[in-house]
Write a protein that holds these residues in place. Structure first.
Motif, PDB file in Angstrom:
ATOM      1  N   THR A   4       0.858  -0.986  -0.012  1.00 50.05           N
ATOM      2  CA  THR A   4      -0.099   0.093  -0.023  1.00 50.05           C
ATOM      3  C   THR A   4       0.872   1.153  -0.106  1.00 50.05           C
ATOM      4  O   THR A   4       1.787   1.234   0.714  1.00 50.05           O
ATOM      5  N   VAL A   5       0.411   2.297  -0.735  1.00 55.84           N
ATOM      6  CA  VAL A   5       1.545   3.394  -0.806  1.00 55.84           C
ATOM      7  C   VAL A   5       0.282   4.532  -0.857  1.00 55.84           C
ATOM      8  O   VAL A   5      -0.856   4.359  -1.049  1.00 55.84           O
ATOM      9  N   THR A   6       0.684   5.639  -0.483  1.00 51.65           N
ATOM     10  CA  THR A   6      -0.059   6.845  -0.205  1.00 51.65           C
ATOM     11  C   THR A   6       0.545   7.755  -1.363  1.00 51.65           C
ATOM     12  O   THR A   6       1.534   8.323  -1.341  1.00 51.65           O
ATOM     13  N   GLU A   9      -2.788  12.047  -0.533  1.00 47.70           N
ATOM     14  CA  GLU A   9      -3.585  11.987   0.507  1.00 47.70           C
ATOM     15  C   GLU A   9      -4.519  10.727   0.041  1.00 47.70           C
ATOM     16  O   GLU A   9      -5.502  10.358   0.846  1.00 47.70           O
ATOM     17  N   GLN A  10      -4.122  10.068  -1.057  1.00 49.94           N
ATOM     18  CA  GLN A  10      -5.041   8.693  -1.210  1.00 49.94           C
ATOM     19  C   GLN A  10      -4.274   7.432  -1.149  1.00 49.94           C
ATOM     20  O   GLN A  10      -2.961   7.732  -1.709  1.00 49.94           O
ATOM     21  N   ASP A  11      -4.814   6.326  -0.557  1.00 45.76           N
ATOM     22  CA  ASP A  11      -3.970   5.062  -0.816  1.00 45.76           C
ATOM     23  C   ASP A  11      -4.176   4.320  -1.981  1.00 45.76           C
ATOM     24  O   ASP A  11      -5.323   4.307  -2.413  1.00 45.76           O
ATOM     25  N   ALA A  12      -3.064   3.558  -2.191  1.00 37.97           N
ATOM     26  CA  ALA A  12      -3.332   2.874  -3.445  1.00 37.97           C
ATOM     27  C   ALA A  12      -2.528   1.533  -3.239  1.00 37.97           C
ATOM     28  O   ALA A  12      -1.596   1.578  -2.316  1.00 37.97           O
ATOM     29  N   TYR A  13      -2.877   0.109  -3.791  1.00 36.63           N
ATOM     30  CA  TYR A  13      -2.239  -0.745  -3.818  1.00 36.63           C
ATOM     31  C   TYR A  13      -1.172  -1.144  -4.994  1.00 36.63           C
ATOM     32  O   TYR A  13      -1.582  -0.804  -6.245  1.00 36.63           O
ATOM     33  N   ASP A  53      -8.072   3.100  -4.911  1.00 35.72           N
ATOM     34  CA  ASP A  53      -9.226   2.502  -3.933  1.00 35.72           C
ATOM     35  C   ASP A  53     -10.408   3.403  -3.801  1.00 35.72           C
ATOM     36  O   ASP A  53     -10.253   4.455  -3.380  1.00 35.72           O
ATOM     37  N   LYS A  56     -11.773   3.914   0.102  1.00 38.66           N
ATOM     38  CA  LYS A  56     -11.000   4.247   1.107  1.00 38.66           C
ATOM     39  C   LYS A  56     -10.643   3.271   2.389  1.00 38.66           C
ATOM     40  O   LYS A  56     -11.084   3.606   3.426  1.00 38.66           O
ATOM     41  N   GLY A  57     -10.021   2.120   1.872  1.00 37.62           N
ATOM     42  CA  GLY A  57      -9.815   1.158   3.014  1.00 37.62           C
ATOM     43  C   GLY A  57     -11.014  -0.013   3.171  1.00 37.62           C
ATOM     44  O   GLY A  57     -10.551  -0.671   3.720  1.00 37.62           O
TER      45      GLY A  57
END
Length: 229
Positions: A4-6, A9-13, A53, A56-57
């Motif tokens: 997982t990277v940010t 301000e959004q997380d992505a795989y 994502d 958001k999780g």
């Protein structure tokens, strides 16, 4: 295995391997186990995969599909497309990808068409059973069928005949729009009897869906390799 990277301000795989890249836009599952497995599979084939994502999780790993369906109806087209564009920027910038395409499933398939109509840097579009009904629900600001005319890249669209979310007539309308483009090849996969979301392994207890995916995926993979190499 990915991580997982940010990004802004959004997380992505991210499953990173090289300079060929695919932005992955998930279906209703969010970045659940299935989507991460697909990303890892792309990486194993030599293609860097970065998954948006949408929830958001939240995914099928930790909430129900019913809850995710509610969240999907709250997605804002403008916000989602801006997030996806930021991920494309990241792939070209921080990841150093030389070519980037987009692959989406169901709701992600719709966004793949919309994003590619706006961002002509994309090298391809792969849309598995895109949710593009002509009778648009309120949260669909844009008509993906109409906007597909603006896509310059080659497109592969995969459609199941028993899709209850998108009537056959709407798939035919999408095909007409794609084939009328002045640039960009169109590849269509049509699977009699298969269901909406047939690529989801959770639907492979039905043999017609499993058989459709076994045939669809190798062709899609070859298309992605060719267009991002």
């Amino acid at each position: 295995m990915g991580v997982t990277v940010t990004i802004e301000e959004q997380d992505a795989y991210l499953a990173r391997v090289g300079r060929a890249g695919m932005l992955m836009l998930p279906m209703i599952t969010g970045i659940g186990e299935q989507v991460r497995a697909w990303a890892d599979e792309l990486a194993a084939e030599g293609i860097t995969a970065l998954a948006w994502d949408p929830f958001k999780g939240r995914s099928t790993d930790n909430v129900t599909r019913e809850e995710l369906g509610g969240l999907a109806r709250e997605l804002d087209d403008e916000v989602a497309l801006a997030e996806q564009a930021a991920l494309v920027d990241y792939m070209f910038g921080e990841l150093g990808c030389s070519k980037v395409g987009v692959i989406g499933y169901c709701l992600g398939g719709r966004f793949a068409l919309l994003l590619a109509a706006r961002d002509h840097r994309l090298a391809n579009v792969v849309a598995f059973h895109p949710t593009v009904p002509s009778q648009r629900p309120p949260h669909h600001t844009y008509d993906a069928i109409a906007e597909a005319t603006g896509i310059a890249a080659p497109v592969l669209v995969s459609y199941p005949s028993a899709d209850t979310a998108v009537p056959n007539a709407d798939f035919e309308a999408l095909q007409t729009v794609l084939q009328a483009r002045p640039t960009g090849a169109t590849f269509a996969q049509y699977f009699p009897g298969a269901d909406h979301g047939f690529s989801d392994k959770g639907r492979h207890d039905k043999e017609v869906n499993a058989a459709a995916y076994r045939l669809a995926w190798p062709q899609a993979l070859a298309f992605m390799r060719t267009t991002t190499s």
